[in-house]
Write an enzyme that holds these catalytic residues in place. Sequence first.
Site, short mmCIF file in Angstrom:
data_model
loop_
_atom_site.label_atom_id
_atom_site.label_comp_id
_atom_site.label_asym_id
_atom_site.label_seq_id
_atom_site.Cartn_x
_atom_site.Cartn_y
_atom_site.Cartn_z
N ASP A 199 8.07 5.89 2.52
CA ASP A 199 7.44 4.89 1.67
C ASP A 199 5.92 5.07 1.67
OD1 ASP A 199 6.77 2.18 0.57
OD2 ASP A 199 8.90 1.87 0.83
N HIS A 274 3.47 -1.93 0.58
CA HIS A 274 4.89 -1.77 0.26
C HIS A 274 5.69 -1.24 1.45
CE1 HIS A 274 8.40 -0.02 -1.83
NE2 HIS A 274 8.16 -0.90 -2.78
N SER A 621 13.44 -2.21 -3.97
CA SER A 621 12.80 -1.71 -2.76
C SER A 621 12.92 -2.70 -1.61
CB SER A 621 11.31 -1.48 -3.00
OG SER A 621 11.11 -0.35 -3.77
C1 LIG Z 1 13.93 1.31 1.92
O1 LIG Z 1 14.19 1.74 0.65
C2 LIG Z 1 13.66 0.89 -0.32
C3 LIG Z 1 14.15 1.30 -1.66
O2 LIG Z 1 14.90 2.43 -1.68
C4 LIG Z 1 12.17 0.94 -0.22
O3 LIG Z 1 11.59 0.13 -1.17
C5 LIG Z 1 11.76 0.52 1.14
O4 LIG Z 1 10.42 0.73 1.27
C6 LIG Z 1 12.49 1.28 2.20
N1 LIG Z 1 12.34 0.63 3.47
C7 LIG Z 1 12.46 1.26 4.61
C8 LIG Z 1 12.47 0.44 5.83
O5 LIG Z 1 12.55 2.47 4.65
#
Ligand SMILES: *[C@@H]1O[C@H](CO)[C@@H](O)[C@H](O)[C@H]1NC(C)=O
Length: 833
Positions: A199, A274, A621
């Site tokens: 991310d 995010h 997400s």
């Molecule tokens: C998990 O995946 C989602 C969408 O696919 C994303 O928005 C989010 O940042 C991810 N979170 C983690 C903990 O990897």
Amino acid sequence: MPTSVFLLLSSFLLFVFLLEAVHGSKKASKLVSLIAHSFSTNLYLLIFASDAAEFPIIDLLLHHRISGFVYSVTLCTWEHTLMVPTLLLLTSKLLRILIMIYLVQSWKGIKSWFIAEEKAKEAMIYSYNRHINGFAALLEEEEAADIAKNPNVVSVFLSKKYKLHTTRSWEFLGLQRNGKNSAWQKGSFGENTIIANIDTGVWPESQSFNDKGYGPIPSKWRGGNVCQINKLPRTKTNLCNRKLIGARFFNKAFEAYNGELVPALQTARDFMGHGTHTLSIAGGNFVPGASVFAVGNGTAKGGSPRARVAAYKVCWSLTDPEGCYGADVLAAIDRAIDDGVDVINLSVGGNYVVSPEGIFTDEVSIGAFHAIARNIVVVASAGNDGATPGSVVNVAPWVFTIAASTIDRDFTSNITINNNQQFEGASLFVNSPNQAFSLILSTDAKLANATFRDAQLCRRGTLDPTKVKGKIVRCIRDGKIKSVAEGNEALSAGAQGMFLGNQKRNGKTTFGEPHVLSTVGTSDGHSGGQSDFFLTATDPIKSGATIRMSPAKTLFGRKPAPVMASFSSRGPNKIQPSILKPDVAAPGVNILAAYSEFASASSLLTDKRRGFKFNVLQGTSMSCPHVAGIAGLLKTRHPSWSPAAIKSAIMTTATTRDNTNRPIQDAFAKTLATPFAYGSGHVRPDLAIDPGLVYDLGLTDYLNFLCASGYDQQLISALNFNRTFICSGSHSVTDLNYPSITLPNLDLKAVTITRTVTNVGTPSTYTASTQLPGYNIVVVPNSLTFSKIGEKKAFKVTVQASSVTKRRTYQFGELRWTDGKHIVRSPITVKRK
Ligand SMILES: *[C@@H]1O[C@H](CO)[C@@H](O)[C@H](O)[C@H]1NC(C)=O
Ligand SMILES: *[C@@H]1O[C@H](CO)[C@@H](O)[C@H](O)[C@H]1NC(C)=O
Ligand SMILES: *[C@@H]1O[C@H](CO)[C@@H](O)[C@H](O)[C@H]1NC(C)=O
Ligand SMILES: *[C@@H]1O[C@H](CO)[C@@H](O)[C@H](O)[C@H]1NC(C)=O
Ligand SMILES: *[C@@H]1O[C@H](CO)[C@@H](O)[C@H](O)[C@H]1NC(C)=O
């Protein structure tokens, strides 16, 4: 130790370009980025299946890596004549970034590299030689076209640019911190499961990642103590700890496209919020007193609050949810597999692909296949392109695809117009509550040089300050998920507040967003709602009306919930119509979780409000890491379960009912949601931890499925690492042992499909029941007795349409197996041709 090694093995065989770790060779990484600049036109990703056994030098490199990163290994062969299924894409001038995947069946008879070694050396920016075997390179379009003509080229495709697609949600999902039968207790709060987040990075100082009370890092972690996060002036040096056990960044593709990042930005630190948000949803600690503005006060926590977490930063924009490149994503997945993580949560997804080859050209799907082979659960978002039918992304059968829905907590304010009409809306804060202001429609405050449409959406430079000053301005929501720019325009025109109406496509979903001024968002059926911008004579929403906003409040126990979010991408699965996608739904609207203290509250550049420890965000997400957290609990409770078993448990225990015990609604007026919105249903972790039976799957099953789908055998072999895979036996796409059943193309003949369930509970007898209006459906046998754990039993389901069955219309139904204690439910989706 040499910091960089460059081997050129004779002019035709191969060359190996080795760069020591990011920490290591400055010189070498400079070289790469310089080169990246001089080739700033196109980026190609070349993926090879290598047969290490036939290649001692590669074997050496792969298995006795000089500690650090092997950046590029290039191999080639001319031996086999393979197809070029997506060559067409090469001619597209629209996309400047190109990813090529080269898949070869064998390395027998290696001949010559297709471009001059010098060029190739310069072109490479990544190799995925850990588990994926390939590399990324920058090439001119003509070179790529030449390469594509080569008979060994299997697949050529454009690199995709990816989009990123508290904490009441866990209580809403039924988890109780002290409840004996809660999945949290049974799954030991996800103790020691390692969750990887690919991310925007992480804010390591967040309390969600504090390591107080954590024991040593589990020995299965192979990522060492790499923590590529720059420290802040007053923070401690070691930013990773026993909770946040690793952080890396992957920016080669981003830099190739956008230019080099300044050193201060070359870090896995999250500047956007995010990644911190999603990682804390999946694996954040219990943090009491979490709130943002005035609302949401409560204890923030992740689904696996005692999990260890690792951040892999691949998304680089500071303001928008794009800026993630496939080549970087793949490098991160390759690394995460190597690091020994248990769950990978991918918040990114491309635009939806419509060609069947998509399964081989989608970085997420390829990366996930390799992760699954290492027993890692890969959870990915369904996308935010709903409610367009067929918009779901990340659709490979080995990926766990998550849709988004609402929870039973709202951040609410009431808007009162002319003292007689009241609308309830979503809001995080209202300054000067209950005070009367004059309302002005943005279109009545339009500047002469702005279009009506732009003014309606309060786009930049459209509002006349002399008309807006001190008033509450009525704007229509522009964005599907994040939509805060309207407020920026309203504020700079001097507005006191904003009354934001939904467009038709936003349906009933309302969003509590970190706007820059007091805002209430409504889904009312007036301008922007059902009537989509057309005002009626009796509409109270008129310029000159008086308007008051009540203080923003947090309301719990709202009904109905969940409701499917308007933005959540929908099925059917255009690539593999016989696999229902998305798989399940989880909370993704008004989710409060940890945030980057660097990022502004709204993530607008003009917004000076920073230092937020928590924030509210929306999107698939946010739903995706909820499921990553649940998968972490299941992994802790059942360490031996395959990724498919974990997925099955979560799917077969999901519900299609809301908190009023009625079918889950869609975000659109009066419509009920279908499996195209929620897949198997809304997740229920307390039940998923003890599902009774699971539909298990292994790699061979997926490969047989690809054979049955009619893919080229050599392409399949290439995906199968370096092993030749011979399509044999008769497999049918509908026989993939998936926890849902989809028959999109029935005629009047009866169709029989097979499934096998594995007992993961106590000895028990299960009986089947079905429901599928308009069709005949029979399950044989319809009773299955299990005497021990791990026992497998097969059954057949026969479905037949009749001459009165409606044609070309999807019909939804279900199959249930129950032993009185467990209900193992599969959605059925059928369509008569
Ligand atoms: C998990 O995946 C989602 C969408 O696919 C994303 O928005 C989010 O940042 C991810 N979170 C983690 C903990 O990897
Ligand atoms: C949040 O709730 C806690 C406990 O109920 C309370 O002590 C704290 O002051 C509250 N914080 C805010 C910002 O309302
Ligand atoms: C809005 O008004 C309704 C009805 O008067 C009331 O039940 C609700 O609590 C109000 N909501 C807020 C946030 O004040
Ligand atoms: C219209 O003109 C104003 C003032 O000259 C300017 O600030 C604004 O950006 C313009 N708007 C558009 C949409 O061009
Ligand atoms: C490729 O084959 C070699 C030897 O057969 C094996 O050790 C290696 O793990 C394989 N690579 C992958 C990615 O499966």
